[in-house]
Scaffold this motif. Structure first.
Motif, PDB file in Angstrom:
ATOM      1  N   LYS A  27       0.824  -1.201   0.000  1.00  0.00           N
ATOM      2  CA  LYS A  27       0.000   0.000   0.000  1.00  0.00           C
ATOM      3  C   LYS A  27       0.863   1.258   0.000  1.00  0.00           C
ATOM      4  CE  LYS A  27      -3.184   2.363   3.095  1.00  0.00           C
ATOM      5  NZ  LYS A  27      -3.831   2.258   4.399  1.00  0.00           N
ATOM      6  N   LYS A  28       1.882   1.283   0.858  1.00  0.00           N
ATOM      7  CA  LYS A  28       2.693   2.484   0.999  1.00  0.00           C
ATOM      8  C   LYS A  28       4.129   2.079   1.310  1.00  0.00           C
ATOM      9  CE  LYS A  28       2.669   5.917   4.393  1.00  0.00           C
ATOM     10  NZ  LYS A  28       1.945   6.748   5.338  1.00  0.00           N
ATOM     11  N   MET A  29       5.066   2.717   0.656  1.00  0.00           N
ATOM     12  CA  MET A  29       6.476   2.452   0.930  1.00  0.00           C
ATOM     13  C   MET A  29       7.217   3.777   0.845  1.00  0.00           C
ATOM     14  SD  MET A  29       8.810  -0.405  -0.761  1.00  0.00           S
ATOM     15  CE  MET A  29      10.148  -1.056   0.160  1.00  0.00           C
ATOM     16  N   THR A  30       7.785   4.204   1.965  1.00  0.00           N
ATOM     17  CA  THR A  30       8.492   5.472   1.992  1.00  0.00           C
ATOM     18  C   THR A  30       9.951   5.247   2.349  1.00  0.00           C
ATOM     19  OG1 THR A  30       7.905   5.856   4.296  1.00  0.00           O
ATOM     20  CG2 THR A  30       6.462   6.793   2.638  1.00  0.00           C
ATOM     21  N   VAL A  31      10.810   5.995   1.701  1.00  0.00           N
ATOM     22  CA  VAL A  31      12.244   5.971   1.994  1.00  0.00           C
ATOM     23  C   VAL A  31      12.616   7.380   2.414  1.00  0.00           C
ATOM     24  CG1 VAL A  31      14.539   5.511   1.096  1.00  0.00           C
ATOM     25  CG2 VAL A  31      12.613   4.174   0.274  1.00  0.00           C
ATOM     26  N   ASP A  32      12.960   7.540   3.687  1.00  0.00           N
ATOM     27  CA  ASP A  32      13.273   8.853   4.244  1.00  0.00           C
ATOM     28  C   ASP A  32      14.753   8.965   4.563  1.00  0.00           C
ATOM     29  OD1 ASP A  32      10.557   9.628   4.222  1.00  0.00           O
ATOM     30  OD2 ASP A  32      10.238   8.492   6.063  1.00  0.00           O
ATOM     31  N   LYS A  33      15.186  10.194   4.752  1.00  0.00           N
ATOM     32  CA  LYS A  33      16.574  10.472   5.060  1.00  0.00           C
ATOM     33  C   LYS A  33      16.865  10.102   6.519  1.00  0.00           C
ATOM     34  CE  LYS A  33      19.516  14.391   5.607  1.00  0.00           C
ATOM     35  NZ  LYS A  33      19.427  15.751   6.007  1.00  0.00           N
ATOM     36  N   GLY A  34      17.967   9.411   6.738  1.00  0.00           N
ATOM     37  CA  GLY A  34      18.401   9.075   8.088  1.00  0.00           C
ATOM     38  C   GLY A  34      19.539   9.987   8.509  1.00  0.00           C
ATOM     39  N   ILE A  35      20.347   9.513   9.438  1.00  0.00           N
ATOM     40  CA  ILE A  35      21.480  10.320   9.884  1.00  0.00           C
ATOM     41  C   ILE A  35      22.569  10.320   8.816  1.00  0.00           C
ATOM     42  CG2 ILE A  35      21.000   9.900  12.318  1.00  0.00           C
ATOM     43  CD1 ILE A  35      23.286   7.897  12.332  1.00  0.00           C
ATOM     44  N   VAL A  36      23.439  11.290   8.892  1.00  0.00           N
ATOM     45  CA  VAL A  36      24.529  11.428   7.926  1.00  0.00           C
ATOM     46  C   VAL A  36      25.848  11.374   8.683  1.00  0.00           C
ATOM     47  CG1 VAL A  36      25.563  12.907   6.184  1.00  0.00           C
ATOM     48  CG2 VAL A  36      23.090  12.838   6.419  1.00  0.00           C
ATOM     49  N   LEU A  37      26.708  10.417   8.326  1.00  0.00           N
ATOM     50  CA  LEU A  37      28.041  10.336   8.909  1.00  0.00           C
ATOM     51  C   LEU A  37      28.951  11.260   8.112  1.00  0.00           C
ATOM     52  CD1 LEU A  37      28.397   6.472   9.317  1.00  0.00           C
ATOM     53  CD2 LEU A  37      27.741   8.115  11.050  1.00  0.00           C
TER      54      LEU A  37
END
Length: 107
Positions: free
Chosen positions: A69-79
């Motif tokens: 139904k829904k699939m989101t890819v969001d920004k995580g932490i940045v090394l």
């Protein structure tokens, strides 16, 4: 039926390419496509989808009865890392991470 993968060590832009391929498809069809996909994000997304299907099995549903139904890819932490450059200076290297959320529903 939901599953979440946090801090996956690949940039969201690359993971979204794979996520958009399986969005809206049935769960068993998406599992089949992910198993043959040559992209690096294919294996973790397949594992995430299997986890969501296992969560749905507690409610008595099978993979044939479910769609993504829904699939989101969001920004995580940045090394942030440094790379030596010319004349004693340094350049910053950003190692990005992704948070992936997958939601299934009945057909």
């Amino acid at each position: 039926m939901k599953a979440v993968l946090k801090n996956y060590r690949q940039s969201p832009r690359k993971v979204r390419l794979v996520a958009n391929l399986i969005k809206g498809k049935s769960a068993d069809r998406a599992l089949l496509e992910l198993s043959y996909l040559p992209k690096r994000a294919g294996k973790p997304l397949e594992k995430l989808l299997r986890s969501a299907v296992a969560n749905a099995k507690r409610d008595g549903l099978t993979a044939e009865d479910l769609i993504i139904k829904k699939m989101t890819v969001d920004k995580g932490i940045v090394l942030k890392r440094m790379m030596p450059r010319a004349r004693g200076s340094a350049a910053q290297i950003l190692k990005r991470m992704s948070h992936i959320t997958l939601e299934l529903s009945r057909k």
